[in-house]
Design a protein around this motif. Structure first.
Motif, PDB file in Angstrom:
ATOM      1  N   GLY A   1     135.939 102.110  86.128  1.00  0.00           N
ATOM      2  CA  GLY A   1     135.963 102.069  84.668  1.00  0.00           C
ATOM      3  C   GLY A   1     136.791 103.218  84.131  1.00  0.00           C
TER       4      GLY A   1
ATOM      5  N   HIS B   1     135.644  93.071  83.380  1.00  0.00           N
ATOM      6  CA  HIS B   1     135.662  94.534  83.511  1.00  0.00           C
ATOM      7  C   HIS B   1     135.081  95.204  82.281  1.00  0.00           C
ATOM      8  CE1 HIS B   1     137.955  98.436  84.354  1.00  0.00           C
ATOM      9  NE2 HIS B   1     137.110  98.270  85.350  1.00  0.00           N
ATOM     10  N   ALA B   2     135.304  94.573  81.126  1.00  0.00           N
ATOM     11  CA  ALA B   2     134.777  95.133  79.880  1.00  0.00           C
ATOM     12  C   ALA B   2     133.330  94.724  79.656  1.00  0.00           C
ATOM     13  CB  ALA B   2     135.630  94.658  78.709  1.00  0.00           C
TER      14      ALA B   2
ATOM     15  N   SER C   1     138.559  98.030  78.959  1.00  0.00           N
ATOM     16  CA  SER C   1     139.218  97.319  80.059  1.00  0.00           C
ATOM     17  C   SER C   1     140.696  97.164  79.740  1.00  0.00           C
ATOM     18  CB  SER C   1     138.592  95.935  80.232  1.00  0.00           C
ATOM     19  OG  SER C   1     139.253  95.228  81.256  1.00  0.00           O
TER      20      SER C   1
END
Ligand code: ZN
Lengths: 417, 392
Positions: free
Chosen positions: B8, B270-271, B241
């Motif tokens: 992240g 990813h977010a 992301s």
């Protein structure tokens, strides 16, 4: 469908002559492979020797397998036109003067996607034929043409920018009394030339075919001796501003094969006479007519467009039996290439014709195959209409050309026998 | 997609969006525009010049200099330097590079700047020398520049997906409405759909208001740790992301989708969010058709349904799908590589509450997307980022 090209209006003498501009001519070294193919009217793209992927735009390594073995090969020139646009604006001066301009995206059957000039007779989508032609900058460009020929398709303005079509143009045939000159003049008239200035180097000699030709109202006999600077200059002063196409048919070939080598003679008289016509004649013509053609390279639909030299395949590989004459042909080719470079900045194309032996009086003892002057004239018309610049006419010329590519030493040895 | 989880962007933030007001033409060089952007960033941050130890540069007109030469010109001695020649994807890609450098400790504070000048001939020069493929296989075909390339793919898109000029026009008109609230926008007059439709054709089917106006300008932002941002009391934006992709879908015969379509699942995963959570979208909008592709390829609607999506939303600041809230390049102007930063900088403004008259009522999560480099027949670079308002 393309409308037939209208007869150009008589030029208003007080109007400024539009000067020539050129389309963008910068290309990478690889892309000049397209120009080599277009110069001879072939359709070639790079093909990967390892994975057979057809490449476009030209590359250094295969875009699929990264092999560096990319060979130029003839490929299927058909494709689907999948998008088109008509430009009403351009960043380039040449195109600005010629808007609107139609281009499109073609997905080739051979694989690649290309951007091409699109002929006005192509429907918005469907199958098209791609051709490689030289543009006015002398570089290859792709034209998408209708799958089948359409009436007057060569008259379309965009296509005419890549060709040198004699239609409505005025042609100077420098030696109109030779069999070649007569054949070229006839072919030009048949191809729609507006006028033929028919050069007469020998006013004292009667040639029946010449006398018949000049009865046509489109033909104007003119005195022209390319070995005489005054004669060339006088004619240029008179008609230099009206010559759109020049075909140099003045040619010197004497002696029977075997009498024209170098060691077989004790003098250079034959060589000097050949040079006088074949090389210095070309230079005299260039100096007298080149400037006028250059000035008129964008002057209306019948602007000055091409300079045609009838050379010989023996400009590339000498025929020792005619060594002196072969040397003059090689020199003439060199001069023609200089002229090509000098005219390149204007868009006037130098077209070089390389025939094999021609069926004429001084080739009496040369065994067949020999080309009729009419066959050479026909090849010239094709070259002008197709927009190519190097033409190898006849089986012998094509064979020597192919063998030179393969092994030039073999050609040297074999021609000497 | 890689099996390894991506890290992240925890602890790394974006702040201080700056814009050097655009000018139609400029007699200055790119150095002037880039230097002014850097100056604004340094003065605005309260940092000393030497505290900015990383710089990321994008520019088309900086030549013959590169980012390296620019550092001497500007008297900078960064320990981290990058030069991103990705046109419209530069803003997002610069963030990706800079964020990882800060995260890894290779730099503390990175100034990301993009700028170009526009002299009377610079657009033609940029276009004619843009790339080898363009030189060999596009420019000799009418020299229409990007207008011609986009005309072809717009023609294809309209044929295949039924989008109309009215649909493109609706987006252009909405962006103009937004631009009227942005003091930096070069276009100051309202635009009606009737005016859009009546405009002259440039390169069918591209008409006048489908084209951006090339201009001079610069944009910039800073990337730093969250701790540093708090210490400097600078409002900041978190990075949820990002994605980038180059030369996606080379087998497509013509561009009808961009690299986002390959990577959007990764972007949202990813977010930890989805398109329905996004409050506003800033796209790269050099032509309206590419906006349509971004709606589709970023998951706001299905492929081929952007025209319907356009008919369902208003795209204005107070509307149902706030979009290109600065007015976008179509109304602000295209300042070369700074055009690739415009949406990004505007998104950071929205998420730091500094968007002035264009400020949205609700701007917690925003998406920026970038697109650039018509090397031959299609745009090669795509990227996107999901950004989130930070709590100072
Ligand atoms: Zn390969």
């Amino acid at each position: 469908m393309t409308a037939p090209l209208a007869t150009p209006k008589k030029k208003n003498p007080v109007q400024r002559t539009r000067l020539a501009t050129l389309p963008p001519g910068a290309r990478s070294r690889s892309a000049l492979g397209l120009t080599r193919a277009a110069a001879e009217g072939r359709f070639e793209l790079q093909v990967c020797a390892d994975c057979a992927t057809v490449q476009y735009p030209p590359r250094e390594v295969c875009g699929h397998c990264l092999s560096e073995q990319l060979d130029w090969q003839t490929v299927d020139n058909h494709g689907e036109l999948i998008a088109t646009t008509t430009l009403r604006h351009s960043n380039d001066l040449y195109f600005r003067e010629r808007l609107p301009w139609r281009v499109g995206t073609v997905k080739m059957a051979a694989g690649p996607v290309v951007v091409a000039h699109v002929h006005e007779d192509c429907a918005a989508s469907g199958t098209v034929r791609l051709t490689l032609k030289l543009d006015r900058s002398g570089q290859a460009v792709l034209h998408a043409l209708p799958e089948q020929d359409t009436p007057n398709m060569n008259d379309a303005a965009q296509l005419r920018e890549s060709t040198c079509d004699p239609k409505h143009r005025r042609v100077l045939v420098t030696d109109g009394k030779s069999a070649m000159g007569i054949a070229v003049a006839r072919a030009m008239l048949d191809a729609g030339a507006a006028a033929v200035f028919l050069g007469d180097p020998t006013p004292w000699k009667t040639v029946a075919a010449y006398d018949t030709l000049i009865e046509d109202e489109r033909v104007q006999p003119v005195d022209l001796d390319v070995t005489d600077t005054d004669s060339v200059d006088r004619l240029a002063a008179s008609i230099g501003g009206k010559v759109d196409l020049l075909v140099n048919t003045a040619s010197y070939l004497r002696g029977n094969p075997g009498e024209g080598g170098i060691l077989g003679r004790k003098d250079v008289i034959l060589a000097r006479d050949a040079m006088e016509v074949n090389v210095l004649g070309l230079m005299r013509l260039a100096q007298a007519f080149g400037p006028g053609m250059r000035f008129r390279a964008a002057d209306g639909t019948n602007h000055a467009v091409a300079w045609v030299n009838i050379l010989s395949i023996h400009a590339l590989a000498p025929l020792p039996a005619r060594g002196a004459w072969s040397a003059s042909m090689a020199a003439a080719l060199s001069a023609a290439l200089t002229l090509r470079a000098e005219l390149a900045g204007t868009g006037v194309r130098v077209v070089n014709i390389f025939p094999g032996p021609i069926d004429e009086e001084w080739e009496q003892l040369t065994p067949p195959p020999k080309l009729s002057p009419a066959a050479v004239a026909k090849a010239i018309i094709h070259a002008l209409k197709d927009g190519v610049e190097d033409v190898y006419v006849g089986d012998i010329a094509e064979e020597i050309r192919a063998r030179l590519r393969e092994n030039h030493k073999a050609v040297e040895r074999e021609l000497g026998q | 997609m890689s099996a390894r989880p991506r890290l992240g962007y925890d602890g790394v933030v974006v702040n201080l969006p700056v814009t050097i007001p655009y000018a139609r033409y400029s007699t200055h060089s790119a150095h002037w525009w880039l230097g002014r952007a850097l100056g604004e960033l340094i003065r605005g941050s309260g940092l000393a010049k030497r505290d900015v130890d990383g710089v990321c540069v994008s520019s088309f007109t900086l030549g013959p200099d590169t980012a390296v030469g620019l550092m001497q010109h500007l008297g900078m001695s960064p320990r981290w330097l990058d030069h991103i020649p990705m046109g419209g994807a530069s803003g997002v890609v610069a963030l990706r590079r800079a964020a990882r450098a800060v995260q890894a400790g290779d730099a503390e504070v990175i100034a990301c700047i993009a700028g170009d000048t526009n002299q009377v001939d610079s657009f033609r020069n940029t276009v004619s020398q843009f790339s080898r493929f363009a030189q060999d296989a596009v420019y000799p075909y009418g020299a229409g520049g990007p207008n011609a390339s986009f005309a072809l793919l717009t023609d294809y898109y309209m044929q295949h997906y039924g989008a109309t000029r009215e649909d493109f026009g609706k987006l252009c008109v909405a962006q103009r409405d937004n631009a009227l609230k942005n003091p930096h926008a070069l276009m100051k007059k309202p635009l009606t759909l009737a005016q859009y439709l009546a405009a002259r054709s440039i390169t069918d089917p591209i008409h006048l208001f489908d084209c951006v106006m090339p201009c001079a300008g610069a944009e910039g932002y800073l990337v730093m740790t969250e701790d540093r941002a708090r210490a400097l009391k600078l409002p900041f934006t978190r990075i949820r992301s990002t994605i980038e992709r180059h030369n996606a879908f080379p087998e497509d015969p013509i561009q009808f989708r961009g690299g986002w379509a390959m990577d959007k699942d990764d972007l949202y995963a990813h977010a930890g969010t989805g398109p329905e959570e996004i409050d506003f979208l800033e796209t790269y909008d050099d032509y309206p058709v590419i906006n349509m592709m971004q709606f589709e390829d970023l998951g706001f609607c299905a492929k081929g349904e952007a025209a319907t999506f356009v008919r369902e939303h208003s795209f204005t600041l107070d509307g149902s799908f706030p979009f290109n809230t600065s007015g976008g390049q179509l109304s602000v102007g295209q300042a070369g590589a700074a055009g690739g930063y415009l949406g990004f900088v505007q998104a950071v403004r929205q998420l730091t509450g500094t968007a002035g008259a264009t400020q949205l009522a609700k701007a917690r999560l925003g998406m920026v997307s970038g697109f650039g480099m018509i090397n031959y027949d299609r745009g090669l670079c795509s990227g996107a980022a999901i950004l989130e308002r930070g709590q100072v």
